[in-house]
Design an enzyme around this catalytic site. Structure first.
Site, PDB file in Angstrom:
ATOM      1  CB  SER A 254      -0.916   0.006   1.222  1.00  0.00           C
ATOM      2  OG  SER A 254      -0.160   0.343   2.361  1.00  0.00           O
ATOM      3  CE  LYS A 255      -2.169   6.121  -3.252  1.00  0.00           C
ATOM      4  NZ  LYS A 255      -3.466   6.735  -3.148  1.00  0.00           N
ATOM      5  NE  ARG A 256       0.685   0.082   5.929  1.00  0.00           N
ATOM      6  CZ  ARG A 256       1.403  -0.923   6.389  1.00  0.00           C
ATOM      7  NH1 ARG A 256       2.561  -0.700   6.957  1.00  0.00           N
ATOM      8  NH2 ARG A 256       0.964  -2.163   6.276  1.00  0.00           N
ATOM      9  CG  HIS A 257       4.394  -0.913   2.169  1.00  0.00           C
ATOM     10  ND1 HIS A 257       3.102  -1.311   2.009  1.00  0.00           N
ATOM     11  CD2 HIS A 257       4.812  -1.436   3.333  1.00  0.00           C
ATOM     12  CE1 HIS A 257       2.743  -2.062   3.032  1.00  0.00           C
ATOM     13  NE2 HIS A 257       3.760  -2.149   3.854  1.00  0.00           N
ATOM     14  N   GLY A 258       5.433   3.038  -0.073  1.00  0.00           N
ATOM     15  CA  GLY A 258       6.078   3.772  -1.164  1.00  0.00           C
ATOM     16  C   GLY A 258       5.071   3.906  -2.288  1.00  0.00           C
TER      17      GLY A 258
END
Ligand code: GLU
Length: 479
Positions: A254-258
């Site tokens: 998800s976006k929190r990983h990049g």
């Protein structure tokens, strides 16, 4: 019987920018079509009008095109089996739903959301999996007419017969499902739009899709879809469900990983060739172990049955490494075209195109994404920022080195690269012999004065690009 032509599709919903996972699914479909000389179709699944948007649809088109995964049939170019946007096919689905009702495979359901919520609650209390109660299965024509007269619009449910359903997935192997666990599910909503499972089957059937290659998050939909194909008397396509893409911490990417959207990766300065190569490796392995391969090479080595059924981990570090490899090898003209939009904050008109190519050429070595060029080329376009090297410049060593360099450089011939190399070598030797300074210490002082850095491109190249006058100005500027 003649072999059916391979026809595959990528069927994204325009409820977000093209996800890197969807790009992988698109790539595997594209490769399979290429390998089997089949057709590759783009279908936009926008039945959920509230969540779909024109901007996301455009992003999907642009991202797939940027990756080079162009389609043989699709909403923008048409084709024999169009339209290719589900919202333009709304008149098709009710006909097939009615056909299923007529054959006894489906029925109208008048239950309200509240009724269904109650059924869910009861199942939750009893801790049993929820299944629709079939309350509306045996309504008489009179009862239905009465409900309709009250203005209640029915949904349409598929009547699930209980049996063991077996199918052979090209990636996962034989899969068995007990259909008694599936409740009668909706195929048309009360607002007259189809559900995902129904629209996808009707479209795949009418578009003569031979193979459905998609993520394993759709496996639980597959039995429902097979039941619909069978009820419609249609040929069931072959299925291939790919393992999922996980984040490095093994959770859902998800976006929190990049970045997760293809367009965000491109904005960061990932090259589409590297992105494609990287996602291909999330499920496919080259038979010769050589991982860096272009699409044609991957297509030649692509076998659907060898795709991995297990999950793959999206290693950002590996993508960075791979992108760096592509940056190092890319034709310099093409790389400069791609790099210049990243350098908008600088006045690139200071240099000729030839010199701009040179700047990219001499700075590309250590970078992993094109965005890195903003920092790495700064001193070519602006006066150096000396904050990081102030101490170094204030040292006795630097003062001595720079005092002499300021004088010597006036005699250097900036049209002769070899001479510049030799002069710098002599200069270093002079300080080694007379003062015992290490050659790299001498160079640090020069580099710091001219670029504000202690590391960077080859010093002679920097001198040549900046030109004698600019170099002298920078040296004079150092107090
Ligand atoms: N619209 C679905 C999705 O984006 C497509 C699923 C399928 O390939 O059947 O997940």
């Amino acid at each position: 019987m003649t072999e059916q032509k391979t026809r595959v599709r990528i069927a994204p919903s325009p409820s977000g920018n093209l996800h890197i996972g969807t790009a992988r699914t698109a790539l595997f479909n594209y490769l399979f079509a290429k390998k089997t000389k089949g057709d590759y179709v783009l279908r936009i699944e926008d039945t959920d009008l509230d969540r779909s948007s024109e901007a996301y649809k455009q992003n999907i088109f642009d991202s797939l095109k940027a990756l080079g995964l162009s389609w043989d049939e699709g909403p923008d170019i048409g084709g024999q089996y169009g339209p290719y946007k589900q919202s333009e096919r709304f008149d098709i689905y009710p006909k097939y739903a009615q056909m299923l009702i007529d054959k006894g495979y489906a029925y109208e359901c008048f239950c309200s959301n509240e009724d269904l919520d109650k059924e869910h609650e009861i199942a939750n209390e009893k801790k049993i999996p929820y299944k629709y109660s079939r309350k509306c299965l045996n309504l008489t024509p009179e009862q239905k007419a009465e409900l309709k007269a009250k203005g209640i619009k029915p949904s349409i449910r598929f009547k699930v017969d209980y049996k063991e359903l077996v199918f052979c997935d090209l990636v996962k192997g034989e899969l068995k499902f007990d259909t008694s666990l599936i409740g009668d599910f909706a195929i048309m909503k009360s607002n007259g739009t189809p559900t995902y499972n129904f629209a996808v089957v009707v479209d795949d059937m009418l578009m003569k899709i031979s193979h459905v290659i998609r993520g394993e998050d759709h496996i639980s939909n597959t039995p429902k879809q097979i039941l619909i194909y069978e009820a419609l008397g249609a040929q069931v396509p072959k299925f291939a469900h790919l393992g999922m893409i996980l984040a490095p911490d093994r959770s859902k990417l998800s976006k929190r990983h990049g970045a997760t959207a293809v367009s965000d990766f491109i904005k960061e300065g990932y090259l589409t060739e590297a992105l494609l190569n990287f996602v291909a490796l999330l499920g496919w392995s080259p038979s010769d172990g050589v991982e860096i391969k272009n699409v044609d090479e991957i297509a030649a080595d692509f076998r659907i049955k060898e795709l991995s059924s297990s999950n793959s981990v999206f290693e950002y570090d590996k993508l960075n490494w791979m992108n760096g490899q592509y940056i190092k090898k890319m034709d310099i003209k093409k790389l400069t075209d791609l790099a210049l939009p990243f350098l908008k904050e600088y006045d690139t008109s200071l240099y000729s195109r030839e010199k701009l190519e040179k700047i990219i050429e001499v700075t590309r070595e250590p970078i992993t994404v094109l965005k890195d060029l903003v920092f790495d080329t700064q001193y070519f376009f602006e006066k150096p920022d000396y904050s990081e090297v102030q101490e170094l410049l204030n040292s006795e060593l630097s003062k001595k080195v720079l005092e002499k360099f300021k004088g010597d450089i006036k005699d250097y011939d900036f049209n002769n690269t070899q001479e510049l190399h030799d002069k710098l070598a002599d200069f270093r030797a002079y300080f080694k012999e007379n003062y015992g300074y290490k050659p790299k210490e001498t160079m640090w002082a020069i580099r710091a004065a001219i670029t504000g850095r202690t590391r960077g491109a080859d010093m002679v190249e920097i001198l040549l690009i900046l030109g004698k006058q600019e170099v002298i100005e920078r040296l004079e500027g150092i107090s």
